[in-house]
Design a protein around this motif. Structure first.
Motif, PDB file in Angstrom:
ATOM      1  N   ASP A 151       0.883  -1.150  -0.250  1.00  0.00           N
ATOM      2  CA  ASP A 151       0.139  -0.195   0.578  1.00  0.00           C
ATOM      3  C   ASP A 151       0.328   1.061  -0.547  1.00  0.00           C
ATOM      4  O   ASP A 151       0.577   2.637  -0.972  1.00  0.00           O
ATOM      5  CB  ASP A 151      -1.067  -0.132   1.167  1.00  0.00           C
ATOM      6  CG  ASP A 151      -1.823  -1.313   0.737  1.00  0.00           C
ATOM      7  OD1 ASP A 151      -1.977  -1.211   0.130  1.00  0.00           O
ATOM      8  OD2 ASP A 151      -2.494  -1.412   1.845  1.00  0.00           O
ATOM      9  N   GLU A 208       1.296   4.031  -2.903  1.00  0.00           N
ATOM     10  CA  GLU A 208       0.852   5.836  -2.096  1.00  0.00           C
ATOM     11  C   GLU A 208       1.942   6.245  -3.064  1.00  0.00           C
ATOM     12  O   GLU A 208       1.641   7.604  -3.054  1.00  0.00           O
ATOM     13  CB  GLU A 208       0.590   5.226  -0.417  1.00  0.00           C
ATOM     14  CG  GLU A 208       0.007   6.598  -0.311  1.00  0.00           C
ATOM     15  CD  GLU A 208       0.029   7.355   0.965  1.00  0.00           C
ATOM     16  OE1 GLU A 208       0.086   8.306   1.578  1.00  0.00           O
ATOM     17  OE2 GLU A 208       0.134   5.994   1.610  1.00  0.00           O
ATOM     18  N   GLU A 257       1.512   6.990  -6.591  1.00  0.00           N
ATOM     19  CA  GLU A 257      -0.097   7.471  -7.298  1.00  0.00           C
ATOM     20  C   GLU A 257       0.090   9.315  -6.434  1.00  0.00           C
ATOM     21  O   GLU A 257      -0.665   9.923  -7.286  1.00  0.00           O
ATOM     22  CB  GLU A 257      -1.173   6.893  -6.407  1.00  0.00           C
ATOM     23  CG  GLU A 257      -1.272   5.477  -7.328  1.00  0.00           C
ATOM     24  CD  GLU A 257      -2.475   4.664  -7.130  1.00  0.00           C
ATOM     25  OE1 GLU A 257      -3.097   5.120  -5.900  1.00  0.00           O
ATOM     26  OE2 GLU A 257      -2.878   3.993  -7.656  1.00  0.00           O
ATOM     27  N   LYS A 258       0.802   9.584  -5.444  1.00  0.00           N
ATOM     28  CA  LYS A 258       0.301  10.877  -4.914  1.00  0.00           C
ATOM     29  C   LYS A 258       1.508  11.589  -4.712  1.00  0.00           C
ATOM     30  O   LYS A 258       1.608  12.460  -4.391  1.00  0.00           O
ATOM     31  CB  LYS A 258       0.252  10.374  -3.124  1.00  0.00           C
ATOM     32  CG  LYS A 258      -1.314   9.339  -3.152  1.00  0.00           C
ATOM     33  CD  LYS A 258      -1.899   9.706  -1.761  1.00  0.00           C
ATOM     34  CE  LYS A 258      -3.760   8.788  -2.186  1.00  0.00           C
ATOM     35  NZ  LYS A 258      -3.507   9.034  -0.568  1.00  0.00           N
TER      36      LYS A 258
END
Length: 237
Positions: free
Chosen positions: A114, A118, A121-122
């Motif tokens: 995860d 993250e 993507e962020k």
């Protein structure tokens, strides 16, 4: 209103040749020990750093000629050290303005799949993300980790990360024969996928070798110039 506009214009930072000259004058004035200067010289520096409107009746060309002579006399003095400090400050300000996006320190350890998703993507759209997928006990992975630690200090705008293949949740896809793996992302897109990346390097490799490998694919940004100290600057000159 016209007086207000004039005041704003005189206090604004100029970016043209006159603005650079005035900025240098101000820097010189701020850098000098004004208390040790004769009053006449101190006043001249003040006038040079804050040029105002010519007095009524003054001939502008004549006033400029007088000031240029005064400045020439001052420039003959020993001010090389002040000029070097000014150049350093200008270079530092330029790098800060050209550096877009966040800056990072060290290599970031990702603890889970995860966290891996993250960071891809962020992260800021302008940030290059380099992820090392490794396995504990593999010498090539340990060596690559050391190299990335070095590169992270030289490329602060690049986000270097690493994740244990077991922690990624996809350990079945990352067997020993494809490790170490380097994945490179930007704006959420995979732009570099290097399985068993050390096979492209010598058996003994260093940070400069990894840097050259990534640069061969045009992946790394231009390296920031270090701030030169006085001795290094003298060598360049």
């Amino acid at each position: 209103m016209s007086d207000r506009l004039l005041d704003l214009d005189e206090s604004a930072t100029q970016t043209g040749p006159k603005g650079v000259i005035n900025d240098w004058r101000r820097f010189k004035l701020e850098s000098m020990d004004k208390e040790s200067l004769p009053p006449a010289k101190r006043e001249l520096l003040r006038q040079m750093s804050s040029p105002g409107k010519p007095k009524d009746g003054d001939n502008i060309a004549e006033q400029n000629r007088k000031m240029s002579v005064q400045e020439y006399e001052m420039l003959k003095e020993e001010d090389e050290g002040c000029l070097k400090k000014y150049r350093k400050r200008c270079m530092q300000e330029m790098h800060e303005k050209l550096s877009i996006g966040p800056r990072f320190a060290g290599v970031h350890e990702l603890e889970s799949g995860d966290a891996f998703l993250e960071v891809i993507e962020k992260e800021h759209h302008s940030t290059l993300v380099v992820v090392h997928i490794y396995k504990l006990g593999l010498k090539t992975c340990e060596d690559l980790n050391h190299c990335l630690d070095c590169l992270a200090t030289e490329y602060p705008t690049v986000k270097f990360c690493r994740i244990n293949a077991v922690s990624s949740g996809a350990s079945e896809r990352f067997s020993d024969d494809v490790l170490p793996t380097l994945l490179v992302y930007k704006a959420g897109e995979l732009i570099g996928n290097f399985l068993a990346c050390t096979q492209h390097l010598n058996q003994e490799f260093f940070a400069t070798d990894v840097e050259a490998f990534l640069n061969s694919y045009g992946l790394l940004p231009e390296k920031e110039l270090p701030c030169l100290d006085d001795e290094e600057e003298n060598d360049v000159e």
